[in-house]
Design a protein around this motif. Structure first.
Motif, mmCIF file in Angstrom:
data_model
loop_
_atom_site.group_PDB
_atom_site.id
_atom_site.type_symbol
_atom_site.label_atom_id
_atom_site.label_comp_id
_atom_site.label_asym_id
_atom_site.label_seq_id
_atom_site.Cartn_x
_atom_site.Cartn_y
_atom_site.Cartn_z
ATOM 1 N N TYR A 257 -26.011 -1.093 -47.173
ATOM 2 C CA TYR A 257 -26.552 -1.986 -46.146
ATOM 3 C C TYR A 257 -25.463 -2.866 -45.528
ATOM 4 C CZ TYR A 257 -31.383 -0.846 -47.377
ATOM 5 O OH TYR A 257 -32.568 -0.189 -47.575
ATOM 6 N N LEU A 258 -24.241 -2.715 -46.011
ATOM 7 C CA LEU A 258 -23.155 -3.554 -45.519
ATOM 8 C C LEU A 258 -22.857 -3.282 -44.045
ATOM 9 C CD1 LEU A 258 -21.278 -5.767 -46.433
ATOM 10 C CD2 LEU A 258 -19.611 -4.043 -47.118
ATOM 11 N N LYS A 259 -23.010 -2.028 -43.633
ATOM 12 C CA LYS A 259 -22.779 -1.699 -42.214
ATOM 13 C C LYS A 259 -23.738 -2.478 -41.321
ATOM 14 C CE LYS A 259 -19.798 1.954 -41.899
ATOM 15 N NZ LYS A 259 -18.822 2.257 -40.856
ATOM 16 N N ILE A 260 -24.993 -2.610 -41.783
ATOM 17 C CA ILE A 260 -25.970 -3.375 -41.008
ATOM 18 C C ILE A 260 -25.547 -4.843 -40.963
ATOM 19 C CG2 ILE A 260 -28.380 -4.136 -40.905
ATOM 20 C CD1 ILE A 260 -29.180 -1.520 -42.206
ATOM 21 N N SER B 122 -28.301 -4.169 -50.856
ATOM 22 C CA SER B 122 -27.726 -2.893 -51.303
ATOM 23 C C SER B 122 -27.896 -2.710 -52.808
ATOM 24 C CB SER B 122 -26.234 -2.824 -50.939
ATOM 25 O OG SER B 122 -26.044 -2.901 -49.554
ATOM 26 N N LEU B 123 -27.766 -3.803 -53.557
ATOM 27 C CA LEU B 123 -27.880 -3.728 -55.013
ATOM 28 C C LEU B 123 -29.343 -3.655 -55.470
ATOM 29 C CD1 LEU B 123 -25.140 -6.357 -55.986
ATOM 30 C CD2 LEU B 123 -24.930 -3.860 -55.942
ATOM 31 N N LYS C 235 -32.837 5.838 -54.030
ATOM 32 C CA LYS C 235 -34.157 5.437 -54.519
ATOM 33 C C LYS C 235 -35.029 4.894 -53.390
ATOM 34 C CE LYS C 235 -32.702 4.382 -59.235
ATOM 35 N NZ LYS C 235 -32.697 3.377 -60.343
ATOM 36 N N HIS C 236 -34.344 4.317 -52.402
ATOM 37 C CA HIS C 236 -35.050 3.793 -51.250
ATOM 38 C C HIS C 236 -34.366 4.304 -50.000
ATOM 39 C CE1 HIS C 236 -37.343 0.849 -53.677
ATOM 40 N NE2 HIS C 236 -36.246 0.858 -54.414
ATOM 41 N N LYS C 237 -35.106 4.623 -49.014
ATOM 42 C CA LYS C 237 -34.546 5.135 -47.764
ATOM 43 C C LYS C 237 -33.768 4.031 -47.069
ATOM 44 C CE LYS C 237 -35.767 7.637 -43.556
ATOM 45 N NZ LYS C 237 -36.857 8.170 -42.740
ATOM 46 N N THR C 238 -32.518 4.371 -46.667
ATOM 47 C CA THR C 238 -31.695 3.389 -45.966
ATOM 48 C C THR C 238 -32.295 3.032 -44.632
ATOM 49 O OG1 THR C 238 -29.729 4.344 -47.006
ATOM 50 C CG2 THR C 238 -29.382 2.935 -45.101
ATOM 51 N N ALA C 239 -32.241 1.753 -44.298
ATOM 52 C CA ALA C 239 -32.838 1.285 -43.042
ATOM 53 C C ALA C 239 -32.137 1.893 -41.848
ATOM 54 C CB ALA C 239 -32.759 -0.241 -42.974
ATOM 55 N N ILE D 118 -26.817 -11.317 -47.868
ATOM 56 C CA ILE D 118 -28.083 -10.578 -47.782
ATOM 57 C C ILE D 118 -27.831 -9.073 -47.797
ATOM 58 C CG2 ILE D 118 -30.018 -10.021 -46.254
ATOM 59 C CD1 ILE D 118 -29.973 -12.984 -45.376
ATOM 60 N N SER D 119 -26.823 -8.613 -47.051
ATOM 61 C CA SER D 119 -26.535 -7.172 -46.992
ATOM 62 C C SER D 119 -26.057 -6.640 -48.337
ATOM 63 C CB SER D 119 -25.507 -6.875 -45.902
ATOM 64 O OG SER D 119 -24.273 -7.507 -46.182
ATOM 65 N N VAL D 120 -25.257 -7.431 -49.067
ATOM 66 C CA VAL D 120 -24.767 -7.005 -50.382
ATOM 67 C C VAL D 120 -25.900 -6.997 -51.401
ATOM 68 C CG1 VAL D 120 -23.288 -7.645 -52.326
ATOM 69 C CG2 VAL D 120 -22.387 -7.732 -49.994
ATOM 70 N N VAL D 121 -26.693 -8.077 -51.432
ATOM 71 C CA VAL D 121 -27.804 -8.169 -52.382
ATOM 72 C C VAL D 121 -28.833 -7.070 -52.115
ATOM 73 C CG1 VAL D 121 -29.756 -9.588 -53.129
ATOM 74 C CG2 VAL D 121 -27.502 -10.632 -52.810
#
Length: 349
Positions: free
Chosen positions: A291-294, A338-339, A345-349, A333-336
């Motif tokens: 999620y870091l790219k977002i 991602s973890l 396990k979950h589809k990337t946004a 928020i993006s790092v948390v």
């Protein structure tokens, strides 16, 4: 000899000394940098950056040899610090140093965060060219030395342009928003690098004889009396070209925080010098932060918007301090996320 000259000369001597120490520690043997070494060096660079922040808080006025109220007022106007100055020089200098320190810290966080995207690309480059991990540190060291020189030229050219044509800030802002939007749109797109078709490889092949195979850690070899560049040197050229592309994003971004070219340069250099150790720290876990790219896309869009609203930023509450909190919040928020929501396990946004 002015305080300004001593400050800048001292900083440059310090940087070259640290690079020499870095080269001495990791450049004598072709061994992969361990996670422990990377962690120690990352901690050292972050500590040095924070130490420099403290230095600015105490001696920031030395940077422009400010010793009179007239000089302080001139610097306040030239660099758009928007300080509310009083007749008390000591109190005004304290306010100035605090503002300068906050600008440095915010710029450092922004540059350090944006350099993470550079790591994604470096991993692709090393993988595409099948570079042995033992030689990563050498390529990155020389790549960073080249990046320091390029950033120096870019920053002071950019500062000169902004001073001459203030409206260029709006172009920078629009470009950063566009870059952020495109990063978000292409966040899940699989990036590939074709070594044979890469523009830098094609360009270098036109002017240099290229050895078909790696020759250990050598950048150049001689064959039948003819000097040739190795694939390792081609990788170095690609790393330099990549940093040039990233500089187009990162340097305008920091000009949204401060117009002082010295602070832009200092924050850039500390972030760049910490990039090598951060690369080795994150290389094996970088994919976990999907999620870091977002987060980086949102960061660029926010900074671009702040540049477009530069005349109204303070009025609507977008001070440097609050901007720093927003930037750190976006990254956290993006790092948390991602973890908490692992990839797969979950589809990337």
């Amino acid at each position: 000899m002015s305080h300004e000259f001593i400050f800048i000369a001292g900083f440059l001597v310090f940087i070259f000394l640290m690079m020499a120490i870095d080269l001495g520690l990791f450049g004598k043997s072709d061994k992969p940098v361990s996670l422990k070494q990377a962690g120690i060096m990352s901690g050292v660079w972050v500590t040095l950056a924070l130490g420099f922040y403290v230095l600015i808080l105490n001696y920031g006025d030395y940077l422009h040899s400010i010793d009179t109220m007239q000089r302080l007022q001139q610097i306040n106007t030239d660099h758009a610090h928007k300080l509310t100055l009083t007749d008390d020089l000591a109190a005004s200098l304290q306010q100035y140093r605090k503002t300068l320190g906050l600008e440095f810290l915010t710029g450092y966080v922004v540059e350090y965060a944006l350099s993470v995207d550079n790591i994604f690309v470096m991993v692709l480059i090393f993988s595409a060219f099948s570079v042995d991990k033992r030689y990563y540190h050498k390529i990155l060291l020389w790549g960073i030395i080249g990046a320091v020189v390029m950033r120096f030229l870019f920053i002071f050219l950019g500062s000169a342009l902004i001073n001459q044509f203030h409206w260029i800030l709006y172009i920078f802002g629009a470009f950063l928003i566009y870059t952020g939007v495109m990063m978000f749109i292409n966040r899940n797109q699989e990036e590939k690098i074709d070594p044979d078709k890469h523009p830098v490889v094609k360009f270098a092949s036109r002017f240099f004889a290229v050895h078909p195979h790696f020759a250990g850690s050598k950048f150049f070899v001689k064959m039948d009396g003819k000097k040739m560049i190795t694939p390792l040197f081609l990788v170095l050229l690609i790393i330099e070209a990549t940093d040039l592309v990233f500089a187009v994003d990162s340097i305008p971004a920091i000009f949204s925080i401060t117009k002082d070219p010295y602070i832009v340069f200092f924050s850039n250099i500390f972030a760049i010098l910490g990039l090598r150790s951060m690369f080795f720290l994150l290389i094996n876990i970088i994919d976990k932060f999907h999620y870091l790219k977002i987060g980086l896309a949102a960061l660029l869009a926010f900074i671009g918007l702040k540049m477009l609203l530069s005349h109204y930023a303070e009025a609507i509450g977008l001070t440097t301090g609050r901007s720093l909190l927003i930037i750190v919040g976006i990254l956290a928020i993006s790092v948390v996320a991602s973890l908490v929501f692992p990839k797969g396990k979950h589809k990337t946004a």
